[in-house]
Design a protein around this motif. Structure first.
Motif, PDB file in Angstrom:
ATOM      1  N   GLU A 456      44.250  84.307  23.962  1.00  0.00           N
ATOM      2  CA  GLU A 456      43.772  83.045  24.524  1.00  0.00           C
ATOM      3  C   GLU A 456      44.709  81.922  24.082  1.00  0.00           C
ATOM      4  N   MET A 457      45.738  81.707  24.884  1.00  0.00           N
ATOM      5  CA  MET A 457      46.736  80.698  24.561  1.00  0.00           C
ATOM      6  C   MET A 457      46.171  79.295  24.734  1.00  0.00           C
ATOM      7  N   PRO A 458      46.646  78.342  23.930  1.00  0.00           N
ATOM      8  CA  PRO A 458      46.162  76.958  24.073  1.00  0.00           C
ATOM      9  C   PRO A 458      46.561  76.381  25.421  1.00  0.00           C
ATOM     10  N   SER A 459      45.800  75.400  25.887  1.00  0.00           N
ATOM     11  CA  SER A 459      46.126  74.713  27.134  1.00  0.00           C
ATOM     12  C   SER A 459      47.418  73.918  26.971  1.00  0.00           C
ATOM     13  N   PHE A 460      47.863  73.305  28.035  1.00  0.00           N
ATOM     14  CA  PHE A 460      49.089  72.496  27.996  1.00  0.00           C
ATOM     15  C   PHE A 460      48.996  71.446  26.889  1.00  0.00           C
ATOM     16  N   PHE A 461      47.914  70.683  26.889  1.00  0.00           N
ATOM     17  CA  PHE A 461      47.735  69.643  25.868  1.00  0.00           C
ATOM     18  C   PHE A 461      47.394  70.249  24.513  1.00  0.00           C
ATOM     19  N   GLY A 462      46.642  71.355  24.529  1.00  0.00           N
ATOM     20  CA  GLY A 462      46.310  72.008  23.272  1.00  0.00           C
ATOM     21  C   GLY A 462      47.545  72.489  22.543  1.00  0.00           C
ATOM     22  N   TYR A 463      48.493  73.029  23.287  1.00  0.00           N
ATOM     23  CA  TYR A 463      49.770  73.476  22.719  1.00  0.00           C
ATOM     24  C   TYR A 463      50.482  72.315  22.037  1.00  0.00           C
ATOM     25  N   ILE A 464      50.492  71.158  22.723  1.00  0.00           N
ATOM     26  CA  ILE A 464      51.186  69.987  22.186  1.00  0.00           C
ATOM     27  C   ILE A 464      50.466  69.418  20.974  1.00  0.00           C
ATOM     28  N   LEU A 465      49.158  69.220  21.089  1.00  0.00           N
ATOM     29  CA  LEU A 465      48.405  68.539  20.043  1.00  0.00           C
ATOM     30  C   LEU A 465      48.197  69.401  18.810  1.00  0.00           C
ATOM     31  N   ARG A 466      48.018  70.713  18.998  1.00  0.00           N
ATOM     32  CA  ARG A 466      47.727  71.588  17.868  1.00  0.00           C
ATOM     33  C   ARG A 466      48.974  72.153  17.193  1.00  0.00           C
ATOM     34  N   TYR A 467      50.072  72.264  17.953  1.00  0.00           N
ATOM     35  CA  TYR A 467      51.259  72.930  17.411  1.00  0.00           C
ATOM     36  C   TYR A 467      52.537  72.088  17.514  1.00  0.00           C
ATOM     37  N   SER A 468      52.881  71.638  18.711  1.00  0.00           N
ATOM     38  CA  SER A 468      54.166  70.958  18.902  1.00  0.00           C
ATOM     39  C   SER A 468      54.287  69.694  18.064  1.00  0.00           C
ATOM     40  N   LEU A 469      53.301  68.816  18.177  1.00  0.00           N
ATOM     41  CA  LEU A 469      53.392  67.545  17.455  1.00  0.00           C
ATOM     42  C   LEU A 469      53.272  67.710  15.943  1.00  0.00           C
ATOM     43  N   PRO A 470      52.239  68.384  15.437  1.00  0.00           N
ATOM     44  CA  PRO A 470      52.130  68.465  13.976  1.00  0.00           C
ATOM     45  C   PRO A 470      53.177  69.338  13.299  1.00  0.00           C
ATOM     46  N   ILE A 471      53.682  70.352  13.986  1.00  0.00           N
ATOM     47  CA  ILE A 471      54.619  71.292  13.346  1.00  0.00           C
ATOM     48  C   ILE A 471      56.058  71.047  13.809  1.00  0.00           C
ATOM     49  N   LEU A 472      56.320  71.329  15.099  1.00  0.00           N
ATOM     50  CA  LEU A 472      57.696  71.256  15.588  1.00  0.00           C
ATOM     51  C   LEU A 472      58.243  69.838  15.543  1.00  0.00           C
ATOM     52  N   PHE A 473      57.481  68.893  16.047  1.00  0.00           N
ATOM     53  CA  PHE A 473      57.963  67.509  16.097  1.00  0.00           C
ATOM     54  C   PHE A 473      58.235  66.972  14.690  1.00  0.00           C
ATOM     55  N   SER A 474      57.375  67.325  13.748  1.00  0.00           N
ATOM     56  CA  SER A 474      57.596  66.887  12.368  1.00  0.00           C
ATOM     57  C   SER A 474      58.914  67.426  11.819  1.00  0.00           C
ATOM     58  N   ILE A 475      59.200  68.687  12.127  1.00  0.00           N
ATOM     59  CA  ILE A 475      60.447  69.295  11.668  1.00  0.00           C
ATOM     60  C   ILE A 475      61.642  68.636  12.353  1.00  0.00           C
ATOM     61  N   LEU A 476      61.507  68.305  13.626  1.00  0.00           N
ATOM     62  CA  LEU A 476      62.611  67.677  14.352  1.00  0.00           C
ATOM     63  C   LEU A 476      62.877  66.261  13.855  1.00  0.00           C
ATOM     64  N   ILE A 477      61.865  65.590  13.335  1.00  0.00           N
ATOM     65  CA  ILE A 477      62.087  64.296  12.691  1.00  0.00           C
ATOM     66  C   ILE A 477      62.936  64.480  11.442  1.00  0.00           C
ATOM     67  N   VAL A 478      62.614  65.518  10.665  1.00  0.00           N
ATOM     68  CA  VAL A 478      63.386  65.804   9.456  1.00  0.00           C
ATOM     69  C   VAL A 478      64.827  66.161   9.816  1.00  0.00           C
ATOM     70  N   VAL A 479      65.010  66.950  10.880  1.00  0.00           N
ATOM     71  CA  VAL A 479      66.362  67.294  11.342  1.00  0.00           C
ATOM     72  C   VAL A 479      67.147  66.033  11.654  1.00  0.00           C
ATOM     73  N   TRP A 480      66.512  65.094  12.338  1.00  0.00           N
ATOM     74  CA  TRP A 480      67.171  63.830  12.676  1.00  0.00           C
ATOM     75  C   TRP A 480      67.534  63.051  11.416  1.00  0.00           C
ATOM     76  N   LEU A 481      66.604  62.958  10.466  1.00  0.00           N
ATOM     77  CA  LEU A 481      66.860  62.209   9.249  1.00  0.00           C
ATOM     78  C   LEU A 481      67.993  62.812   8.421  1.00  0.00           C
ATOM     79  N   VAL A 482      68.037  64.134   8.378  1.00  0.00           N
ATOM     80  CA  VAL A 482      69.043  64.810   7.562  1.00  0.00           C
ATOM     81  C   VAL A 482      70.419  64.800   8.187  1.00  0.00           C
TER      82      VAL A 482
END
Length: 487
Positions: A456-482
């Motif tokens: 049962e995969m998350p919905s379009f928004f569920g994917y973003i809100l539960r995984y992309s923003l808190p996990i991937l986006f946070s890491i990509l901010i660190v990539v940018w800073l470094v």
């Protein structure tokens, strides 16, 4: 990926040039409507969406294409979009079908460590057979490895690591980088310059996944008594290994590009019309474009032959069917057809007198990344590279100027910012492609395969809100800073 939106020729940034008026701002409405329906359809009106998404996608694309042809009298943009889509879907179809005939079975317990190793291995081979090839080859073994406890987060991290970030090192890895290669970026450029960002991001994602997976195991108390626990041989078996030869043909065919090989014919588009032409013809027709078609015929032939002669045991074991590639085919008809004005307006502003001063490696990282998450990342890469070069007076349609740009030279003078801008565009286009299901071709296919297997995969928004923003986006901010913010 090798999810390729392969294109040769003029970028949509300048599609309105040559006497054609620019697209009106309202023309992005069909694209916005398609994104909204992709996001909300499976969640709020699943039955309607499941039965009608092909009609919706094709219908919205037809509105924009009709506006370009009959309203703007611009056939250039739709023709480019058609060939981009044709090349995109030819390779994705070939990789999906050829990989579907290979069944890999790992007979061992799906521990957090084993899962993490498999994901990192997938990231590495993504640069050899592309993110699409690696995704289709490994998603089923990955789910079988965890069949007793498969969770949505397993598939999400697979999309993050194997279907996107992993393919950042070579032009074969992900479609944006292949577009750059076709335009003149040296094959080894990303391997040389992107390794630190790739290794850093893969390591962070792998560590987060490992602790995520271990926490789930501990929380669910998935510890078994030695007397009742299943016995594993720890062997890896491969059924249908002959399909690796078809994958090799597909990867080799990627380089059959008429804009690089003088004897290879292509479809020549000039102001006078379209005909069969060769690389030498480009010198005699200003603004001409040479589209590939031999490569795509090879890819589609491989798709047919690899399925026709596939090992049926592997086909049945993988529960192979055409629904995932069918869904991608129709959804991306809509995306390629409707995103023309969105890319044109954004790219045109970036290259304008008002937009050019705003272009730096930092703004390009975030702008390319943001749009790569909601648009297909291949044309997004090409538009921002075009804009970055145009802002410095360079032309993306000159292979020599592209080569100079990669070496930090613009108009004969050193320009270190040029290399940083290309690096920011390259990294952001690949990494941010994992932010949504539609950022990269393999994302949707992996999601579809997982859902058909009962996840049962998350919905379009569920994917973003539960995984992309808190996990991937946070890491990509660190990539940018470094790597970018303080350079």
């Amino acid at each position: 990926m090798l999810g390729l939106g392969l294109t040769v020729g003029v970028s949509p940034v300048f599609a309105s040039g040559g006497g054609h008026p620019e697209a009106a701002p309202w023309s992005v409405i069909p694209f916005a409507a398609l994104l909204i329906m992709i996001a909300t359809g499976p969640l709020f009106y699943e039955k309607f969406w499941h039965h009608n998404y092909p009609k919706v996608a094709v219908g919205l694309a037809a509105i924009v294409v009709g506006y370009y042809i009959f309203g703007l009298h611009n056939t250039h943009g739709p023709i480019h979009a058609f060939f981009e889509y044709f090349q995109f879907i030819a390779l994705l179809s070939g990789l999906y079908i050829a990989s579907g005939g290979i069944m890999i079975n790992v007979d061992r317990k799906g521990t957090p460590l084993a899962n993490t190793i498999l994901l990192v291995f997938g990231a590495v081979i993504s640069n050899i057979i592309g993110t699409t090839g690696a995704s289709m080859l490994l998603i089923r073994p990955f789910m079988r490895l965890n069949q007793e406890r498969i969770q949505p987060y397993h598939v999400v991290f697979f999309i993050f690591i194997v279907s996107n970030v992993g393919g950042a090192l070579t032009p074969i890895g992900d479609p944006p980088l292949f577009l750059g290669f076709l335009k003149g970026v040296p094959f080894e450029w990303t391997l040389i310059h992107s390794v630190p960002m790739w290794a850093f991001t893969i390591a962070m994602l792998a560590v987060v996944f490992f602790f995520f997976d271990r926490r789930f195991v501990n929380k669910k108390n998935l510890l078994f008594d030695e007397e009742t626990e299943k016995t594993y041989s720890n062997k890896i078996t491969i059924t249908g290994s002959k399909n690796f030869a078809w994958l090799a043909v597909l990867v080799a065919a990627v380089f059959f590009d008429p804009s690089k090989i003088s004897w290879l014919p292509g479809i020549l588009q000039t102001h006078e019309g379209m005909s069969i032409g060769f690389l030498s013809d480009l010198q005699h027709h200003e603004g001409a474009t040479l589209f590939s078609f031999i490569r795509e015929i090879i890819m589609l032939s491989v798709a047919y032959l690899s399925y026709k002669f596939a090992d049926q045991k592997a086909i049945k074991g993988n529960e192979f069917n055409f629904e995932p590639i069918r869904e991608v085919a129709f959804i991306f008809i809509g995306i390629f057809g409707t995103m023309m004005p969105a890319l044109e307006l954004v790219g045109g502003f970036a290259a304008s007198d008002a937009g050019a001063p705003l272009i730096t490696h930092n703004t390009l990282y975030w702008a390319t990344g943001s749009l790569s998450g909601i648009l297909d990342n291949a044309p997004t890469y090409l538009n921002f590279l075009t804009a970055a070069m145009a802002s410095k007076g360079a032309d993306i349609n000159s292979a020599q100027q592209v080569l100079d740009f990669t070496n930090g030279i613009v108009n004969g003078a050193p320009n270190h910012e040029a290399q940083l801008e290309l690096l920011a565009i390259s990294v952001a286009a690949v990494f941010f492609g994992a932010m949504t299901y539609i950022g990269n071709g393999p994302n949707f296919m992996v999601k579809s395969i997982a859902e058909q297997s009962g996840v049962e995969m998350p919905s379009f928004f569920g994917y973003i809100l539960r995984y992309s923003l808190p996990i991937l986006f946070s890491i990509l901010i660190v990539v940018w800073l470094v790597f970018f913010a303080f350079v």
